[in-house]
Design a protein around this motif. Structure first.
Motif, PDB file in Angstrom:
ATOM      1  N   VAL A  25       0.843  -1.183   0.000  1.00 60.99           N
ATOM      2  CA  VAL A  25       0.000   0.000   0.000  1.00 60.99           C
ATOM      3  C   VAL A  25       0.886   1.244   0.000  1.00 60.99           C
ATOM      4  O   VAL A  25       1.789   1.386   0.816  1.00 60.99           O
ATOM      5  N   THR A  26       0.655   2.129  -0.970  1.00 60.57           N
ATOM      6  CA  THR A  26       1.394   3.385  -1.077  1.00 60.57           C
ATOM      7  C   THR A  26       0.397   4.521  -1.207  1.00 60.57           C
ATOM      8  O   THR A  26      -0.779   4.297  -1.529  1.00 60.57           O
ATOM      9  N   PRO A  27       0.852   5.749  -0.972  1.00 52.96           N
ATOM     10  CA  PRO A  27      -0.068   6.879  -1.117  1.00 52.96           C
ATOM     11  C   PRO A  27      -0.562   7.047  -2.556  1.00 52.96           C
ATOM     12  O   PRO A  27      -1.665   7.515  -2.774  1.00 52.96           O
ATOM     13  N   GLY A  28       0.253   6.687  -3.519  1.00 49.44           N
ATOM     14  CA  GLY A  28      -0.169   6.751  -4.916  1.00 49.44           C
ATOM     15  C   GLY A  28      -0.238   8.157  -5.453  1.00 49.44           C
ATOM     16  O   GLY A  28       0.275   9.113  -4.875  1.00 49.44           O
ATOM     17  N   VAL A  29      -0.898   8.282  -6.577  1.00 50.88           N
ATOM     18  CA  VAL A  29      -1.004   9.565  -7.269  1.00 50.88           C
ATOM     19  C   VAL A  29      -1.860  10.546  -6.473  1.00 50.88           C
ATOM     20  O   VAL A  29      -1.537  11.737  -6.386  1.00 50.88           O
ATOM     21  N   LEU A  30      -2.927  10.059  -5.881  1.00 51.70           N
ATOM     22  CA  LEU A  30      -3.797  10.947  -5.107  1.00 51.70           C
ATOM     23  C   LEU A  30      -3.048  11.547  -3.919  1.00 51.70           C
ATOM     24  O   LEU A  30      -3.175  12.743  -3.646  1.00 51.70           O
ATOM     25  N   GLY A  31      -2.240  10.748  -3.246  1.00 54.83           N
ATOM     26  CA  GLY A  31      -1.445  11.262  -2.139  1.00 54.83           C
ATOM     27  C   GLY A  31      -0.457  12.315  -2.598  1.00 54.83           C
ATOM     28  O   GLY A  31      -0.243  13.333  -1.925  1.00 54.83           O
ATOM     29  N   PHE A  32       0.177  12.094  -3.759  1.00 53.13           N
ATOM     30  CA  PHE A  32       1.104  13.077  -4.295  1.00 53.13           C
ATOM     31  C   PHE A  32       0.385  14.371  -4.652  1.00 53.13           C
ATOM     32  O   PHE A  32       0.878  15.459  -4.373  1.00 53.13           O
ATOM     33  N   ILE A  33      -0.790  14.247  -5.262  1.00 52.01           N
ATOM     34  CA  ILE A  33      -1.543  15.446  -5.653  1.00 52.01           C
ATOM     35  C   ILE A  33      -1.948  16.251  -4.422  1.00 52.01           C
ATOM     36  O   ILE A  33      -1.817  17.481  -4.398  1.00 52.01           O
ATOM     37  N   VAL A  34      -2.429  15.563  -3.389  1.00 54.21           N
ATOM     38  CA  VAL A  34      -2.822  16.261  -2.159  1.00 54.21           C
ATOM     39  C   VAL A  34      -1.618  16.955  -1.537  1.00 54.21           C
ATOM     40  O   VAL A  34      -1.694  18.114  -1.124  1.00 54.21           O
ATOM     41  N   PHE A  35      -0.483  16.267  -1.475  1.00 50.35           N
ATOM     42  CA  PHE A  35       0.727  16.857  -0.908  1.00 50.35           C
ATOM     43  C   PHE A  35       1.189  18.051  -1.738  1.00 50.35           C
ATOM     44  O   PHE A  35       1.577  19.091  -1.187  1.00 50.35           O
ATOM     45  N   ALA A  36       1.148  17.940  -3.060  1.00 50.31           N
ATOM     46  CA  ALA A  36       1.582  19.039  -3.923  1.00 50.31           C
ATOM     47  C   ALA A  36       0.666  20.249  -3.773  1.00 50.31           C
ATOM     48  O   ALA A  36       1.140  21.395  -3.723  1.00 50.31           O
TER      49      ALA A  36
END
Length: 86
Positions: A25-36
Motif C-alpha cells: 500500500v502506497t499513497p499513490g497519485v492521489l497522495g502526491f496530488i494532495v501533498f503538492a
C-alpha cells in the motif's frame, strides 16, 4: 442511534481493508496530488504574508516613553546623528 450507523459503516469497510496487501500500500497519485496542493498553498500563503508584512509601517509617535532620558534626542533627519543645540 449515531453509534449504530458508525459501527455499521466500520463493519462494511473492514472487509475492504483486508483486501489490501499491507506491504504494497502506497499513497499513490492521489497522495502526491494532495501533498503538492498543500505545498503550493503554503508557498502562496508565505509569499502573501511576506508581501503584506512589507507594507506594514508603524510610525512611532514622539512621546516621553520614546525619549532617551539623558537630554539628547536622535535626529529625525535622514542622516541620523544627534541634534545640535545652538
Amino acid at each position: 442511534m449515531p453509534d449504530m450507523s458508525a459501527s455499521l459503516a466500520v463493519t462494511h469497510l473492514v472487509p475492504l481493508a483486508e483486501e489490501f496487501d499491507k506491504n504494497k500500500v502506497t499513497p499513490g497519485v492521489l497522495g502526491f496530488i494532495v501533498f503538492a496542493v498543500m505545498a503550493l498553498a503554503v508557498w502562496a500563503l508565505m509569499k502573501s504574508m511576506n508581501r503584506h508584512m512589507g507594507r506594514v509601517d508603524f510610525p512611532e509617535a514622539e512621546g516621553p516613553e520614546n525619549r532617551s532620558g539623558d537630554g539628547t534626542e536622535a535626529s529625525a533627519a535622514p542622516g541620523g546623528g544627534k541634534k545640535k543645540n545652538g
